[in-house]
Design a protein around this motif. Sequence first.
Motif, PDB file in Angstrom:
ATOM      1  N   ARG A  27      33.736  65.579  87.764  1.00 29.41           N
ATOM      2  CA  ARG A  27      34.904  64.375  88.022  1.00 29.41           C
ATOM      3  C   ARG A  27      34.359  63.186  88.247  1.00 29.41           C
ATOM      4  O   ARG A  27      35.130  62.091  87.579  1.00 29.41           O
ATOM      5  CB  ARG A  27      35.659  64.721  89.088  1.00 29.41           C
ATOM      6  N   SER A  31      35.392  60.110  85.938  1.00 25.08           N
ATOM      7  CA  SER A  31      35.973  58.920  86.506  1.00 25.08           C
ATOM      8  C   SER A  31      35.340  57.334  86.043  1.00 25.08           C
ATOM      9  O   SER A  31      35.666  56.542  85.853  1.00 25.08           O
ATOM     10  CB  SER A  31      36.029  58.800  87.811  1.00 25.08           C
ATOM     11  N   THR A  34      36.060  56.490  82.416  1.00 21.07           N
ATOM     12  CA  THR A  34      37.353  55.733  82.434  1.00 21.07           C
ATOM     13  C   THR A  34      37.056  54.300  82.931  1.00 21.07           C
ATOM     14  O   THR A  34      37.912  53.457  82.478  1.00 21.07           O
ATOM     15  CB  THR A  34      38.111  56.531  83.308  1.00 21.07           C
ATOM     16  N   GLN A  67      42.900  58.775  87.644  1.00 20.91           N
ATOM     17  CA  GLN A  67      42.582  57.740  88.674  1.00 20.91           C
ATOM     18  C   GLN A  67      42.425  56.327  88.496  1.00 20.91           C
ATOM     19  O   GLN A  67      42.979  55.563  89.336  1.00 20.91           O
ATOM     20  CB  GLN A  67      41.283  58.409  89.500  1.00 20.91           C
ATOM     21  N   LEU A 100      39.379  58.105  94.570  1.00 21.28           N
ATOM     22  CA  LEU A 100      38.700  58.306  93.497  1.00 21.28           C
ATOM     23  C   LEU A 100      37.457  59.052  93.525  1.00 21.28           C
ATOM     24  O   LEU A 100      36.818  59.090  94.544  1.00 21.28           O
ATOM     25  CB  LEU A 100      38.186  57.049  93.299  1.00 21.28           C
TER      26      LEU A 100
END
Length: 170
Positions: A27, A31, A34, A67, A100
């Motif tokens: 994750r 994140s 992104t 997120q 986040l």
Amino acid sequence: MVRALGAALLIAGGLGAGWCGASALDRRVRSLRTFCAALETAQRELSLRLLPMPELLSLLSRQSEGQAGAFFARCLADLPSLGSRSFARIWGDALEGVPLDLNREDREILAQAGRVLGRYDGAGQEAALELIRLRLVRALEEAEERRKSGKKVWYALGITAGCFLAIVLM
């Protein structure tokens, strides 16, 4: 029979705990990817079109997934309070308020973007965003390396802990 079933459940529970630890590493990498893409988009939009902040945040919230999209949407929603709060404070509140999958260092790198955006001319913002994006790319590379070795460790630790508990409790 019941003992064997209990041992199997303990081992499966340990494996599940290891899987949760390994998925946290996944994750974080997702994140960071992104946010790197979003900062690249912001940099490009500022250099080519010099978008006003509301339009930039709207674009980033639509284009970013997960997120990061929620983070930019939160910044956009709080933008009307810009007169009473600085943009850096709005950005920081969004970093704290939106869940986040980033560690403290990653959040600090992103906080620097909030201190830069809307404060300098287009070229200054572009240069600062490039430096911040490069720092995020380095953090992403480090997270990918940590993920490769860390996933195996988490899985092994989970199975080992489950086996250990099964042996001790039998």
